[in-house]
Design a protein around this motif. Sequence first.
Motif, PDB file in Angstrom:
ATOM      1  N   GLN A 202       0.840  -1.195   0.000  1.00 19.42           N
ATOM      2  CA  GLN A 202       0.000   0.000   0.000  1.00 19.42           C
ATOM      3  C   GLN A 202       0.878   1.249   0.000  1.00 19.42           C
ATOM      4  OE1 GLN A 202      -2.788   0.165   3.173  1.00 19.42           O
ATOM      5  NE2 GLN A 202      -3.633   2.150   2.567  1.00 19.42           N
ATOM      6  N   GLY A 204       1.019   5.198   0.754  1.00 18.51           N
ATOM      7  CA  GLY A 204       0.394   6.357   1.373  1.00 18.51           C
ATOM      8  C   GLY A 204      -0.958   6.030   2.005  1.00 18.51           C
ATOM      9  N   LYS A 205      -1.615   7.085   2.498  1.00 20.18           N
ATOM     10  CA  LYS A 205      -2.913   6.901   3.137  1.00 20.18           C
ATOM     11  C   LYS A 205      -4.034   6.670   2.114  1.00 20.18           C
ATOM     12  CE  LYS A 205      -1.709   9.800   7.126  1.00 20.18           C
ATOM     13  NZ  LYS A 205      -2.066  11.003   7.917  1.00 20.18           N
ATOM     14  N   SER A 206      -3.895   7.289   0.948  1.00 29.82           N
ATOM     15  CA  SER A 206      -4.955   7.165  -0.050  1.00 29.82           C
ATOM     16  C   SER A 206      -4.682   6.070  -1.063  1.00 29.82           C
ATOM     17  CB  SER A 206      -5.124   8.497  -0.792  1.00 29.82           C
ATOM     18  OG  SER A 206      -3.954   8.812  -1.518  1.00 29.82           O
ATOM     19  N   GLN A 278      -2.517   5.927  -6.310  1.00 26.71           N
ATOM     20  CA  GLN A 278      -2.491   6.897  -5.217  1.00 26.71           C
ATOM     21  C   GLN A 278      -3.037   8.223  -5.718  1.00 26.71           C
ATOM     22  OE1 GLN A 278       1.413   7.929  -3.792  1.00 26.71           O
ATOM     23  NE2 GLN A 278       0.681   8.777  -1.869  1.00 26.71           N
ATOM     24  N   GLU A 282      -2.369  13.730  -2.518  1.00 28.44           N
ATOM     25  CA  GLU A 282      -1.640  13.289  -1.331  1.00 28.44           C
ATOM     26  C   GLU A 282      -0.138  13.523  -1.490  1.00 28.44           C
ATOM     27  OE1 GLU A 282      -0.937   9.330   1.452  1.00 28.44           O
ATOM     28  OE2 GLU A 282      -2.213   9.216  -0.327  1.00 28.44           O
TER      29      GLU A 282
END
Length: 893
Positions: A202, A204-206, A278, A282
Motif C-alpha cells: 500500500q 500512502g494513506k490514499s 495513489q 496526497e
Amino acid sequence: MSASATPQPAHTSSAFQKRGLSLRVRLSLLMLSTALIVFVVVGATIYVQAQNILAQSANEKLEASTTTLKNNVEIWLDLNTRALAQLASLPAITSMDAAQQKPYLEAMGKAYEDMYLVSTTDLTGLNLERSDGQPATDYQGREWFQGARNGAPVTYETRIGATSKRPALVAASPIISNNRTVGVAMFASNLPNIVEAVNLNQVGKSGQVYVFDAQNRAVAFVDPDLPQDQINDLSAKIPVQALRSGTRDLNVYTDEQGEQWHAFLTTLPNSWGIIVQQKESEFLSPLRAFQVAAVIVFGLGAMVLAALMWFAIGRALKPIQEVSNVAAMAASGNLNVTVPVKRHDEVGALAEAFNTMITRLRELIDSLELRIQARTEQLQASADVGRAAVSILDTNQLLREVVNLITDRFGFYYAAVFLADSANKWAVLHEATGNAGRVLKERQHQLEIGGQSMVGSVMKTRKARIALDVGDEAVRFANPLLPDTRSEIALPLMVGSRVIGALDVQSTQMAAFDEASAAVLQSMADQIAIALSNTILFQQTQTGLQRTRQLYDASTAISNAEDASGILRELMTKGVPEAAAAQILTYGPRDEAGQHAYLEVAASWAPTDGELLLPVGTRVGPDQMPPVSALASEPYLIYDAADPATTPAQQQIMQAMRMRAMLVYALIAGSQPVGLLLIVYHEPHQFTAAETQPLQALIGQVAVTMRNQQLVREEAVAVKQLDEINRRLTSQTWDKYARAIDAVTYKEDIGPTVNVRSEIAPTVLAAPIMIHGEEVGVLRLEDTAPDRKWTSNELALAQAVAGEVAIAIENARLIEQTEGRALRETRLNQIAQQLRQATDVNSILQTAAEQLSQALDTSHALAQLGRSKVATQRHNGEQESPAGAVNLKQDVP
C-alpha cells in the motif's frame, strides 16, 4: 512675428500638471511590477520543478510497489500450481482410488497452510476424495472443474468458498492417465500470502491496490469502499478498463468525483491484473507549505523594495522636475524662458534640447502665418477644382479647367491628365497646359502603363511618385518639349480600387513638392477621378439610352422581318452598324454520330455588296467554324485572327473574308439549336461587355424569329401536304363509292329538256360540287334564252347551293357507310352468338358456313380446318392431302 504675440490660455499649466500619475509614481510602479514578475516567474519555476519531482518520486514508488507485488503473486501462484500439478501426476492420484488418494490430499493440505481444501473429482464433477473429510460435493457447474476437464493445464476461479464462506481462490488441474483425462485435482485457498503482499505494498494513506483475475473479479485488494466478504467485480473501474484496453505502466486519470489519480498497471501471464494507485493530492501536499512561505516572502520583499525604489527614484527625478516646471511655463505661453544647464549628464542634455526647441519654436511661429496663407490658397484651389468637378459634365471641359487651375493657383510649370485606354495598356494624354500640352495633344501623346515613365509607373503601382530632382529619377520620361522641369509629381486617379488615369504636375524649382502640397494635389486627384467617373458614367448612361433605343428598334424590326436576310439586315443596320459584315449559318442534317454534317449560309450582310464573299447557300464544315457549342450561352470572341490560338482552318476562312476579328453567337430557340451568327471586323477589335451583353437579348430574338419562320414554312408545307392527302382520300373514297354503286351516275333533270338540235345554244350556268377540293359532280343550270346574263347574286347563289349539296351528299355517303358498318356489326354479333353456342369443332364449322352463306346470299359455303396446302390442293382438283395433313371440313350446299 514674436513669441509674445501667441498667448496661450492661463489654465494650460495647471492642466499639464494635473495630467495622470506623476513620473515618480509610474516609475516606482513599473520597477516594482518588473521585480514582482521576476519573483513570480522564479517561484512558479520552483513550484513546477518541485511538483515534477514529487510526481516522479510518487510514480517510482508506485512502480516499485507494483513490481514487488507482481513478483510475490507470481511466486505464490507458481509454487501452488506446481504443487497441484505434481499432486495430479502421482500414481495414487491417477489411480482414481479414493483410499489411495486420501493420504496425499491430507498431506498437501497440511504442507500448504493457505489451502483449506484439497480434493479430487471424477469426470462428472462429483468428489472422489477430500482433505477435510467433509461429504462429497458435486462440482459439475464450477468454472475450475469445466476448465480442467476440458484440458486446460491450470484453471483459476475466484469465488466465495462453500467451506470457508469467504472469498477464495480455487485452482484445478486435470488428472491424466494413459494420455487421457480421468479426473480433476483442485485446491481452494484463502490467499493469505497474496493479501499480505497487497497490504505490504500500500502506498500512502490514499493508496489502493487491486489484484484481480481474468474476469476482473477481485482476488485481493486494499480499498475501504469495497466489502471484504464478497467477490467484487472491478470491470467498472477506470484503471481496470484502461488495463484491459491495452494500457500498461503509468496511467493518470480523473475519477467520477473529479479526483486525479496516478495508477501503475501490469498483468500476469495468466491474464491476472495488478493495479497500485495513489491520489495526486496526497503526494503533492508538501507544495502547500511551500506556497504559503513563498507568499509571505514575496509580500515582505515587495514592501521593502517599494520603499527603496520610491526614495531612489525621487532623488533621480529632481532635476527633471525642474525642466518640467520650465516646460509648464512655456506651455502657458511664455516662450522667452530657458532651462539653466547645471550638469553634463542626460538631464543636462535634456535641458539643452529643450532650450533649442524653444528657439526653433519661436522661429516656426514667425513663419507660420506665411505657410498658413500658402496652404489656404492651395485649399481654395482644391475647392475650386471640387466645384468644377460637380458642375461640369463634359469630360474635355472638366480636364481643361482642372489643369489650368493647378498651374495658375500653384504656380507650377506644367500640368497634364492621362487616361487609360480601353485595353488598359497605354496612358493617353487627354489634356495639358501651355504650348507643350497643345503639341502633345496634336501628336496623340501616350505612355505605356508600367513602362519607363512616372505616369506609367503610378498607374501600375497605384501609388504617387515624387521626383524632387528629375536628374536623379531613374523611372521618368524626359519630354524635350519641357526642358525647364526640375521636379515632378505623378498621382494616380483612382475610383475605388480601379485606376482610370494619372495627374502629372511639373515645376521649374527643385524639391517643389513637399508632403503638404502632395496631400493637396492627391485630394485634387481624387476629386478629379470621381468627377471623371461621374462624367464617364453620365456619358455611358446617355450612350446606353441611345443604344437601348437602337436595340428596341432593332428588336421590333427583327420581329417583323420576313426571312433570315431581313432579320440579319435589321440586326446589323440598327444594332451593330460599325461591323464590317455578318452572316447567319444554319445547321445541316446530323450524321450517324449525331453531329451536324455542315453549316449552310442562310443570310449575309455587309454595308456594300462587294463585301459579301460567302453567298447564301454556301456550305462550310464544322472544323472551319470557331469551336462554339450549339447550346453555348456566351459569345465566342476572336480579337485578332493573327493570334496563334486561332486554328489554321479558321484563319483560312477569316482570311478569305478579309476579317481580323470575329464575334460569334450560338442561335438557340428554347433548347433547340438553330445556327450561328458571325459578326466580323476588318481590323482587330477589343470586345467589351458593353458591346456583347446588350446583343445577347437580340440574339435570342433572332433565334426565336428564325425558328418561328422555319415553323411557319414547315406548317405551310404540312398544310399543303395535308390538303393534298385529303384531296387524294376524297378522290379515292368517291371512286370506291362509285364502283360500289356499279358506276351509276346520279342525275336529276328538272324542267323541259332543251332541244339539242336547236340552232340556238342555251345559256349555261355550271357550279362544281367540290368536296375537300375534289370535284365529285356539277350543278348545271340552262336557259333557252341565248342572251341570258347571269348576275353575281345568281352566281353566288349557285355556288352556295353547290357547296351545300357537297356537304349534304358527303354526309349522306358517311351515313350510308355508317349504317352498312352497323349492319355488318349486328350480323357479326349474331354469328358470334351462334358460334359460342356450338360445343364441338364440327358444329362450329357447320354454324360458320351456314351463317356466312345466309349473310352473303351464296349458293355454296365451305368451312375447312387444315394446313394451307390442303386448300390449295382442293382448289386445284387434287384428291389426296399431303402426308401428315389434318383436314376437318363442313360442306354446306
